[in-house]
Design a protein around this motif. Structure first.
Motif, PDB file in Angstrom:
ATOM      1  N   UNK A  19      89.500  -3.121  21.617  1.00  0.00           N
ATOM      2  CA  UNK A  19      90.384  -3.128  20.333  1.00  0.00           C
ATOM      3  C   UNK A  19      91.815  -2.463  21.182  1.00  0.00           C
ATOM      4  N   UNK A  20      92.858  -2.877  20.533  1.00  0.00           N
ATOM      5  CA  UNK A  20      94.275  -2.570  20.909  1.00  0.00           C
ATOM      6  C   UNK A  20      94.583  -2.267  19.592  1.00  0.00           C
ATOM      7  N   UNK A  21      95.534  -0.844  19.539  1.00  0.00           N
ATOM      8  CA  UNK A  21      96.275  -0.371  18.371  1.00  0.00           C
ATOM      9  C   UNK A  21      97.446  -0.131  18.845  1.00  0.00           C
ATOM     10  N   UNK A  22      98.505  -0.266  18.046  1.00  0.00           N
ATOM     11  CA  UNK A  22      99.847  -0.105  18.312  1.00  0.00           C
ATOM     12  C   UNK A  22     100.310   0.972  17.526  1.00  0.00           C
ATOM     13  N   UNK A  23     101.471   1.652  18.055  1.00  0.00           N
ATOM     14  CA  UNK A  23     102.228   2.603  17.259  1.00  0.00           C
ATOM     15  C   UNK A  23     103.614   2.574  17.945  1.00  0.00           C
ATOM     16  N   UNK A  24     104.736   2.433  17.020  1.00  0.00           N
ATOM     17  CA  UNK A  24     106.270   2.275  17.321  1.00  0.00           C
ATOM     18  C   UNK A  24     106.821   3.515  16.687  1.00  0.00           C
ATOM     19  N   UNK A  25     107.749   4.189  17.442  1.00  0.00           N
ATOM     20  CA  UNK A  25     108.568   5.205  16.911  1.00  0.00           C
ATOM     21  C   UNK A  25     109.938   4.723  16.593  1.00  0.00           C
ATOM     22  N   UNK A  26     110.299   5.368  15.591  1.00  0.00           N
ATOM     23  CA  UNK A  26     111.755   5.038  15.034  1.00  0.00           C
ATOM     24  C   UNK A  26     112.969   5.358  16.087  1.00  0.00           C
ATOM     25  N   UNK A  27     112.536   6.254  17.056  1.00  0.00           N
ATOM     26  CA  UNK A  27     113.446   6.718  18.116  1.00  0.00           C
ATOM     27  C   UNK A  27     112.699   7.260  19.308  1.00  0.00           C
ATOM     28  N   UNK A  28     113.284   7.314  20.399  1.00  0.00           N
ATOM     29  CA  UNK A  28     112.420   7.679  21.622  1.00  0.00           C
ATOM     30  C   UNK A  28     111.846   8.995  21.633  1.00  0.00           C
ATOM     31  N   UNK A  29     110.458   9.181  21.661  1.00  0.00           N
ATOM     32  CA  UNK A  29     109.737  10.255  21.984  1.00  0.00           C
ATOM     33  C   UNK A  29     109.573  10.612  23.254  1.00  0.00           C
ATOM     34  N   UNK A  30     109.863   9.969  24.320  1.00  0.00           N
ATOM     35  CA  UNK A  30     109.562  10.276  25.709  1.00  0.00           C
ATOM     36  C   UNK A  30     107.887   9.809  25.910  1.00  0.00           C
ATOM     37  N   UNK A  48      93.896  11.512  22.891  1.00  0.00           N
ATOM     38  CA  UNK A  48      94.986  11.508  24.035  1.00  0.00           C
ATOM     39  C   UNK A  48      96.099  12.322  23.856  1.00  0.00           C
ATOM     40  N   UNK A  49      96.744  12.827  24.747  1.00  0.00           N
ATOM     41  CA  UNK A  49      97.972  13.580  24.584  1.00  0.00           C
ATOM     42  C   UNK A  49      98.873  12.984  25.925  1.00  0.00           C
ATOM     43  N   UNK A  50     100.131  13.357  25.860  1.00  0.00           N
ATOM     44  CA  UNK A  50     100.856  13.059  26.797  1.00  0.00           C
ATOM     45  C   UNK A  50     100.856  11.228  26.858  1.00  0.00           C
ATOM     46  N   UNK A  51     100.624  10.627  26.105  1.00  0.00           N
ATOM     47  CA  UNK A  51     100.719   9.189  25.852  1.00  0.00           C
ATOM     48  C   UNK A  51      99.362   8.652  26.698  1.00  0.00           C
ATOM     49  N   UNK A  52      98.960   9.234  27.532  1.00  0.00           N
ATOM     50  CA  UNK A  52      97.936   8.610  28.492  1.00  0.00           C
ATOM     51  C   UNK A  52      96.944   9.664  28.965  1.00  0.00           C
ATOM     52  N   UNK A  53      96.909  10.710  28.806  1.00  0.00           N
ATOM     53  CA  UNK A  53      95.897  11.761  29.180  1.00  0.00           C
ATOM     54  C   UNK A  53      94.877  11.917  28.103  1.00  0.00           C
ATOM     55  N   UNK A  54      93.389  11.679  28.409  1.00  0.00           N
ATOM     56  CA  UNK A  54      92.468  11.721  27.915  1.00  0.00           C
ATOM     57  C   UNK A  54      92.141  13.265  27.375  1.00  0.00           C
ATOM     58  N   UNK A  68     108.540   6.195  25.444  1.00  0.00           N
ATOM     59  CA  UNK A  68     109.868   6.069  24.675  1.00  0.00           C
ATOM     60  C   UNK A  68     109.534   5.573  23.051  1.00  0.00           C
ATOM     61  N   UNK A  69     109.492   4.501  22.948  1.00  0.00           N
ATOM     62  CA  UNK A  69     109.052   3.904  21.392  1.00  0.00           C
ATOM     63  C   UNK A  69     108.012   3.249  21.233  1.00  0.00           C
ATOM     64  N   UNK A  92     107.603  15.229  19.838  1.00  0.00           N
ATOM     65  CA  UNK A  92     108.818  15.542  20.618  1.00  0.00           C
ATOM     66  C   UNK A  92     109.902  16.257  19.622  1.00  0.00           C
ATOM     67  N   UNK A  93     109.510  16.241  18.568  1.00  0.00           N
ATOM     68  CA  UNK A  93     110.678  16.862  17.513  1.00  0.00           C
ATOM     69  C   UNK A  93     109.867  18.038  16.883  1.00  0.00           C
ATOM     70  N   UNK A  94     109.772  19.026  17.644  1.00  0.00           N
ATOM     71  CA  UNK A  94     109.337  20.290  17.158  1.00  0.00           C
ATOM     72  C   UNK A  94     110.094  20.913  16.168  1.00  0.00           C
ATOM     73  N   UNK A  95     109.435  21.520  15.147  1.00  0.00           N
ATOM     74  CA  UNK A  95     108.107  21.398  14.853  1.00  0.00           C
ATOM     75  C   UNK A  95     107.621  20.425  13.660  1.00  0.00           C
ATOM     76  N   UNK A  96     108.455  19.401  13.480  1.00  0.00           N
ATOM     77  CA  UNK A  96     108.157  18.573  12.485  1.00  0.00           C
ATOM     78  C   UNK A  96     107.405  17.295  13.435  1.00  0.00           C
ATOM     79  N   UNK A  97     106.149  17.443  13.398  1.00  0.00           N
ATOM     80  CA  UNK A  97     105.563  16.636  14.326  1.00  0.00           C
ATOM     81  C   UNK A  97     104.692  15.531  13.644  1.00  0.00           C
TER      82      UNK A  97
END
Lengths: 108, 117
Positions: A19-30, A48-54, A68-69, A92-97
């Protein structure tokens, strides 16, 4: 506010499939992106956190990628316990996560 | 073992008030920022409010600003959410969640708030 758009809304899969799930951000979140799993009647669980760390205790069949996005959560071989709703979240946009609207992985 | 346990939910009429509590254990509560996150029936997750570890910083979603107040008692390892002027669209399961540097690493099981006449 950073808007996260997840696709597809629903994924109909058979056990054992990838299964492959996608997530796109409206602006870059590193790489400041997390994925959560939620089963009916339960609280979300961070996968997962840091985009790739289990997170601790998470099966290696879950993997995350992107920066990024554009981000992806991959479940290598679906098990019965993996059928659930998955949310991405940017911190990325603390505290509005903010969260994405979710992708439901259902049994085909 | 880290545990978060919410309480205080229930049925309340529109315009009413409710106070939620979150009891924390298994970690040094005073070292962590804490959040309230809610989920309307059949809907996704919505961040509601954040309070810093020493109560010095508080933030609210626009949807609850001016109506909800977050607070904490580090001596009791507890987080609170005072909800006033409740509306039907506040109906949701309310979770408390611990803020790590990289997302919410622990969540409670939630408490259901139903706003209805």
């Amino acid at each position: 506010e950073i808007v996260l758009t997840q696709s597809p809304a629903t994924l109909s899969m058979s056990p054992g499939e990838r299964a492959t799930l996608s997530c796109r951000a409206s602006q870059g979140v590193s790489s400041n992106l997390a994925w959560y799993q939620q089963k009916p009647g339960q609280a979300p669980r961070r996968l997962i956190y840091g985009a790739s760390t289990r997170a601790t205790g998470i099966s290696p069949r879950f993997s995350g990628s992107g920066s990024g996005t554009e981000f992806t959560l991959t479940i290598s071989s679906l098990q019965s316990e993996d059928f659930a709703v998955y949310y991405c979240q940017q911190y990325n946009n603390w505290p509005l996560w903010t969260f994405g609207q979710g992708t439901k992985v259902e049994i085909k | 073992e880290v545990q978060l346990a919410e309480s205080g939910g229930g049925l309340v009429q529109p315009g009413g008030s409710l106070r939620l509590s979150c009891a924390a254990s298994g970690f040094t509560f005073s070292r962590y920022g804490m959040n309230w996150v809610r989920q309307a029936p059949g809907k996704g997750l919505e961040w509601v409010s954040y309070m810093g570890s020493s109560s010095s910083a508080t933030h609210y979603a626009d949807s609850v600003k001016g109506r909800f107040t977050i607070s904490r008692d580090n001596a009791k390892s507890s987080l609170y959410l005072q909800m006033n002027s409740l509306r039907t669209d506040d109906t949701a399961v309310y979770y408390c969640a611990r803020a790590a540097v990289d997302g919410y690493d622990y969540w409670g099981r939630g408490t259901l708030v139903t706003v209805s006449s």
